[in-house]
Design an enzyme around this catalytic site. Structure first.
Site, PDB file in Angstrom:
ATOM      1  N   GLU A  27     -54.166 -12.057 -69.202  1.00 57.37           N
ATOM      2  CA  GLU A  27     -55.382 -11.799 -68.420  1.00 57.37           C
ATOM      3  C   GLU A  27     -55.454 -12.669 -67.163  1.00 57.37           C
ATOM      4  O   GLU A  27     -56.102 -13.715 -67.150  1.00 57.37           O
ATOM      5  CB  GLU A  27     -56.652 -12.021 -69.263  1.00 57.37           C
ATOM      6  CG  GLU A  27     -57.912 -11.640 -68.494  1.00 57.37           C
ATOM      7  CD  GLU A  27     -59.210 -11.950 -69.245  1.00 57.37           C
ATOM      8  OE1 GLU A  27     -60.282 -11.563 -68.733  1.00 57.37           O
ATOM      9  OE2 GLU A  27     -59.159 -12.572 -70.322  1.00 57.37           O
ATOM     10  N   LYS A  32     -55.017  -7.462 -69.347  1.00 57.98           N
ATOM     11  CA  LYS A  32     -56.453  -7.345 -69.108  1.00 57.98           C
ATOM     12  C   LYS A  32     -56.699  -7.742 -67.658  1.00 57.98           C
ATOM     13  O   LYS A  32     -56.450  -8.889 -67.276  1.00 57.98           O
ATOM     14  CB  LYS A  32     -57.257  -8.228 -70.068  1.00 57.98           C
ATOM     15  CG  LYS A  32     -58.770  -8.084 -69.882  1.00 57.98           C
ATOM     16  CD  LYS A  32     -59.562  -8.683 -71.035  1.00 57.98           C
ATOM     17  CE  LYS A  32     -61.058  -8.554 -70.779  1.00 57.98           C
ATOM     18  NZ  LYS A  32     -61.892  -8.960 -71.922  1.00 57.98           N
TER      19      LYS A  32
END
Length: 296
Positions: A175, A212
């Protein structure tokens, strides 16, 4: 690795719920839920309240496996129980795939980014995650400027730790968030896409990751990453957008699904009756599911 869970995450319709606020963000999460800081004292009481909040959400009939593929927990939630079962086991029994936030927060800004702080005892945490039935992990960095060196360092660190997680038999969610309020967001995203692609190309056939990412300024910018053979799924964070705005932006991106936190829980309140709570959650789940599945 659980193959049934892998197939659900890779091919299932729905989204991933982010329930992983921890440490400094916990009082903010409780306040948004209608519990003010002066109504509890000390960390133990605070974490009891936040577990009560998450338990209410996870046990709600509106939190269902037909629309929700997975849920991201933080360490304390993983180690606590819901209705006599460890949280990950409770989720798995409900048909929802459990993930764990493993990062320890962000380092100070340098080169226009915030790297992750070191993650001490990660191997021990991963061992415990395996014992608890955790499928995947999540770790967040923050990109504030289109600084090529900084973004390169973010992606290198993410994949380095990601390989350690893969070696433990767990799927990492990489992420590297691009701050939605940063100047030149679009430029940062272009640099990020290219850096991630380089690292994906270096993974072996038995190394798989999830990504993400902030919803890109340019629709479908991340489609090549979504289609990469080493990527299980790409999920999007709401990043401070309202649910309505995040959903509208998400709909413009083919095969990108949600992993929202604040945008999921923004209408939930401790003072709601169970009926009111379930209805508010159902409304959120329905709209986020729709934005993840039905594209413009």
């Amino acid at each position: 690795m659980n193959q049934e869970q892998f197939d659900k995450v890779k091919n299932g319709k729905g989204f991933v719920a982010a329930l992983d606020q921890s440490g400094g963000s916990t009082p903010k999460a409780l306040k948004a839920y209608g519990i003010m800081e002066d109504s509890y004292s000390g960390e133990d009481e605070m974490f009891d309240l936040v577990h009560d909040m998450r338990t209410r959400l996870i046990t709600s009939p509106s939190f269902n496996a037909d629309q929700i593929l997975g849920a991201i927990l933080f360490e304390q939630t993983m180690d606590r129980k819901i209705e006599g079962k460890y949280t990950a086991e409770y989720l798995a029994d409900k048909g929802i795939v459990p993930f764990l936030k493993v990062d320890k927060g962000l380092a100070d800004e340098a080169n226009g980014v915030q790297l992750m702080k070191p993650i001490p005892n990660l191997d021990d945490l991963l061992e415990r995650a395996n014992e608890r039935g955790i499928f995947g992990t999540k770790m967040r960095s923050n990109i504030l400027e289109p600084n090529e060196q900084g973004i390169k360092e973010v992606v290198e660190q993410q994949f380095e730790v990601g390989k350690q997680i893969i070696a433990a038999g767990i799927v990492p969610i990489i992420e590297p968030e691009v701050n939605i309020y940063s100047d030149n967001k679009e430029q940062s995203e272009e640099i990020l896409k290219n850096e991630i692609a380089k690292h994906l190309d270096q993974l072996s056939e038995d190394q798989n990751v999830m990504l993400k990412l902030s919803i890109p300024t340019t629709a479908n910018l991340y489609k090549p990453l979504i289609d990469h053979p080493r990527v299980v799924r790409v999920v999007a964070l709401s990043g401070g957008y309202s649910r309505e705005e995040a959903n509208e932006k998400l709909k413009e991106n083919e095969d990108l699904i949600a992993s929202f936190s604040r945008a999921l829980a923004s209408d939930l309140n401790a003072n709601q009756s169970d009926e009111e709570f379930d209805k508010a959650l159902k409304d959120a789940v329905d709209t986020i599911y729709d934005a993840s599945v039905n594209k413009k």
